[in-house]
Structure formats: structure tokens, C-alpha cells
Design a protein around this motif. Sequence first.
Motif, PDB file in Angstrom:
ATOM      1  N   VAL A 249      49.441  38.708  36.723  1.00  0.00           N
ATOM      2  CA  VAL A 249      49.323  37.301  37.127  1.00  0.00           C
ATOM      3  C   VAL A 249      49.253  37.242  38.652  1.00  0.00           C
ATOM      4  O   VAL A 249      50.038  37.879  39.362  1.00  0.00           O
ATOM      5  CB  VAL A 249      50.527  36.494  36.603  1.00  0.00           C
ATOM      6  N   ILE A 250      48.302  36.479  39.148  1.00  0.00           N
ATOM      7  CA  ILE A 250      48.115  36.360  40.598  1.00  0.00           C
ATOM      8  C   ILE A 250      48.975  35.205  41.114  1.00  0.00           C
ATOM      9  O   ILE A 250      48.959  34.102  40.566  1.00  0.00           O
ATOM     10  CB  ILE A 250      46.629  36.118  40.943  1.00  0.00           C
ATOM     11  N   ASP A 251      49.718  35.468  42.184  1.00  0.00           N
ATOM     12  CA  ASP A 251      50.564  34.445  42.820  1.00  0.00           C
ATOM     13  C   ASP A 251      49.700  33.676  43.818  1.00  0.00           C
ATOM     14  O   ASP A 251      49.609  34.029  44.993  1.00  0.00           O
ATOM     15  CB  ASP A 251      51.753  35.110  43.501  1.00  0.00           C
ATOM     16  N   TRP A 252      49.058  32.623  43.336  1.00  0.00           N
ATOM     17  CA  TRP A 252      48.124  31.872  44.175  1.00  0.00           C
ATOM     18  C   TRP A 252      48.862  31.156  45.316  1.00  0.00           C
ATOM     19  O   TRP A 252      48.302  30.997  46.415  1.00  0.00           O
ATOM     20  CB  TRP A 252      47.331  30.871  43.342  1.00  0.00           C
ATOM     21  N   ALA A 253      50.086  30.741  45.094  1.00  0.00           N
ATOM     22  CA  ALA A 253      50.859  30.046  46.154  1.00  0.00           C
ATOM     23  C   ALA A 253      51.086  30.977  47.337  1.00  0.00           C
ATOM     24  O   ALA A 253      51.012  30.547  48.506  1.00  0.00           O
ATOM     25  CB  ALA A 253      52.181  29.552  45.593  1.00  0.00           C
ATOM     26  N   PHE A 254      51.330  32.265  47.065  1.00  0.00           N
ATOM     27  CA  PHE A 254      51.525  33.236  48.143  1.00  0.00           C
ATOM     28  C   PHE A 254      50.261  33.334  49.003  1.00  0.00           C
ATOM     29  O   PHE A 254      50.318  33.325  50.230  1.00  0.00           O
ATOM     30  CB  PHE A 254      51.882  34.606  47.543  1.00  0.00           C
ATOM     31  N   TYR A 255      49.107  33.405  48.332  1.00  0.00           N
ATOM     32  CA  TYR A 255      47.847  33.527  49.078  1.00  0.00           C
ATOM     33  C   TYR A 255      47.507  32.240  49.821  1.00  0.00           C
ATOM     34  O   TYR A 255      46.950  32.269  50.917  1.00  0.00           O
ATOM     35  CB  TYR A 255      46.691  33.930  48.142  1.00  0.00           C
ATOM     36  N   LYS A 256      47.837  31.060  49.239  1.00  0.00           N
ATOM     37  CA  LYS A 256      47.588  29.785  49.927  1.00  0.00           C
ATOM     38  C   LYS A 256      48.391  29.701  51.216  1.00  0.00           C
ATOM     39  O   LYS A 256      47.932  29.141  52.213  1.00  0.00           O
ATOM     40  CB  LYS A 256      47.931  28.608  49.014  1.00  0.00           C
ATOM     41  N   SER A 257      49.606  30.261  51.190  1.00  0.00           N
ATOM     42  CA  SER A 257      50.439  30.203  52.394  1.00  0.00           C
ATOM     43  C   SER A 257      49.984  31.219  53.444  1.00  0.00           C
ATOM     44  O   SER A 257      50.255  31.050  54.624  1.00  0.00           O
ATOM     45  CB  SER A 257      51.908  30.434  52.039  1.00  0.00           C
ATOM     46  N   ARG A 258      49.285  32.259  53.073  1.00  0.00           N
ATOM     47  CA  ARG A 258      48.884  33.314  54.003  1.00  0.00           C
ATOM     48  C   ARG A 258      47.451  33.180  54.527  1.00  0.00           C
ATOM     49  O   ARG A 258      47.166  33.627  55.615  1.00  0.00           O
ATOM     50  CB  ARG A 258      49.006  34.688  53.338  1.00  0.00           C
ATOM     51  N   VAL A 259      46.533  32.627  53.736  1.00  0.00           N
ATOM     52  CA  VAL A 259      45.124  32.553  54.135  1.00  0.00           C
ATOM     53  C   VAL A 259      44.931  31.275  54.960  1.00  0.00           C
ATOM     54  O   VAL A 259      45.204  30.174  54.484  1.00  0.00           O
ATOM     55  CB  VAL A 259      44.203  32.556  52.902  1.00  0.00           C
ATOM     56  N   PRO A 260      44.426  31.436  56.205  1.00  0.00           N
ATOM     57  CA  PRO A 260      44.306  30.262  57.085  1.00  0.00           C
ATOM     58  C   PRO A 260      43.127  29.341  56.744  1.00  0.00           C
ATOM     59  O   PRO A 260      43.117  28.180  57.121  1.00  0.00           O
ATOM     60  CB  PRO A 260      44.117  30.866  58.473  1.00  0.00           C
TER      61      PRO A 260
ATOM     62  N   PHE B 115      38.696  30.487  45.068  1.00  0.00           N
ATOM     63  CA  PHE B 115      38.871  31.766  44.350  1.00  0.00           C
ATOM     64  C   PHE B 115      39.614  31.553  43.033  1.00  0.00           C
ATOM     65  O   PHE B 115      39.267  32.139  42.012  1.00  0.00           O
ATOM     66  CB  PHE B 115      39.618  32.778  45.214  1.00  0.00           C
ATOM     67  N   GLN B 116      40.646  30.693  43.088  1.00  0.00           N
ATOM     68  CA  GLN B 116      41.434  30.447  41.880  1.00  0.00           C
ATOM     69  C   GLN B 116      40.567  29.786  40.809  1.00  0.00           C
ATOM     70  O   GLN B 116      40.644  30.127  39.630  1.00  0.00           O
ATOM     71  CB  GLN B 116      42.643  29.571  42.218  1.00  0.00           C
ATOM     72  N   LYS B 117      39.724  28.841  41.226  1.00  0.00           N
ATOM     73  CA  LYS B 117      38.836  28.153  40.287  1.00  0.00           C
ATOM     74  C   LYS B 117      37.836  29.153  39.686  1.00  0.00           C
ATOM     75  O   LYS B 117      37.592  29.162  38.471  1.00  0.00           O
ATOM     76  CB  LYS B 117      38.112  27.025  41.007  1.00  0.00           C
ATOM     77  N   GLN B 118      37.256  30.008  40.520  1.00  0.00           N
ATOM     78  CA  GLN B 118      36.295  30.997  40.036  1.00  0.00           C
ATOM     79  C   GLN B 118      36.973  32.022  39.117  1.00  0.00           C
ATOM     80  O   GLN B 118      36.423  32.420  38.093  1.00  0.00           O
ATOM     81  CB  GLN B 118      35.621  31.707  41.210  1.00  0.00           C
ATOM     82  N   TYR B 119      38.177  32.442  39.510  1.00  0.00           N
ATOM     83  CA  TYR B 119      38.909  33.418  38.704  1.00  0.00           C
ATOM     84  C   TYR B 119      39.286  32.820  37.348  1.00  0.00           C
ATOM     85  O   TYR B 119      39.216  33.498  36.309  1.00  0.00           O
ATOM     86  CB  TYR B 119      40.160  33.887  39.451  1.00  0.00           C
ATOM     87  N   GLY B 120      39.677  31.576  37.332  1.00  0.00           N
ATOM     88  CA  GLY B 120      40.039  30.902  36.081  1.00  0.00           C
ATOM     89  C   GLY B 120      38.828  30.725  35.169  1.00  0.00           C
ATOM     90  O   GLY B 120      38.947  30.740  33.948  1.00  0.00           O
ATOM     91  N   GLY B 121      37.658  30.537  35.747  1.00  0.00           N
ATOM     92  CA  GLY B 121      36.452  30.339  34.959  1.00  0.00           C
ATOM     93  C   GLY B 121      35.771  31.642  34.553  1.00  0.00           C
ATOM     94  O   GLY B 121      34.762  31.622  33.854  1.00  0.00           O
TER      95      GLY B 121
END
Length: 173
Positions: A51-62, A70-76
Motif C-alpha cells: 500500500v502506498i502512503d500517498w499522504a507521505f508523498y503529498k507532504s514531501r513533493v513540492p 499519480f494517485q488517480k492514475q495508479y488507482g485507475g
Amino acid sequence: MASRRITQSSINWSALSERVPESQRSQFLAFKAKSDAYLRRVMANPEKPPVIDWAFYKSRVPVAGMVDDFQKQYGGLTIPFPADTVSSQIDAQEKEIKNDIAKFKTESNARIEEYKKQLAHIASLIPYDQMTMEDYRDAYPEEALDPINRPTYWPHNKEDQIDYSEKAPQPNH
């Protein structure tokens, strides 16, 4: 069907091993080792991706919206499994082969019975070392010398007779 997890080999290796000729044993063992290694590699991976921790990446990617995209594409993302188009052909071949095997068995059993009759006939004869020429003529009238009805010339082989003509070999069908 293709999405289920493989947990063990569906091949009955011991039954297959009994049918492998001794001359091909090393090739069989090499094939089995490759198959087992592949199964171990498949089993080493988890059944479902982590499982990908999307919240972690949202806080790190400027860059705003990049992680959401990415999350939308990965989910689809769906990985299509190829449709099974050959199982019915394999099943049909298996039925045909089973019919051929059954036919061969019945024909073989008929030949075996005929051979048993021939063996019983041969066993009922007088041993060759005790036979007289008359006993041989009675047992094998088509092969025995018959100087009255079918005279032959010495050495009494087919090839040495006057009426002999070599026939072309017949093709086996």
C-alpha cells in the motif's frame, strides 16, 4: 481465473517422474528445478502490491497536484490478463487422445489374445528336436516339403525354384 494466487505447482511430479525414461532423467530433473525456482520466485513476492502512503508523498513533493495525479492514475491502473482461448482446444485434444488410447488398448488386447492362441498352439506341438518330417508337415502344411503335390528343387528355398519371381515390397499402411 488468471488473477488467483498460485500457491503450489499443479503438476504431479512423482507421477510424471515414473513415465520419464532413464535416458532423459537428467533433462527432467533440470526442468523440474527450473519450475521449482520459478515457483519460489513467485512465492517470494507478496500477493498484493504494498500500500502506498500517498499522504507521505503529498507532504514531501513540492509540486502541487502531482501526487494527486499519480494517485488517480495508479488507482485507475488495471492490468489486463489475456483471455483463455486455448483451454477448449487442449480439452478437445485430450479427449481425442484418450479415445485413441482406448482404441489402441482394445486393439492391443485383441492382438494379445491372438498371440496367446498362437503360443498355446505352439506349446501344444511336439518339440522340434523330436519332430519327424511327417509331424512337421502336419503342424505346418504350408511350409513343409510336399514332393508329391508341390515338388521343389534342392536346396528347397523359394528363391531357388523355377517359378520364383521377386515381388516388389508392399508399402505398409
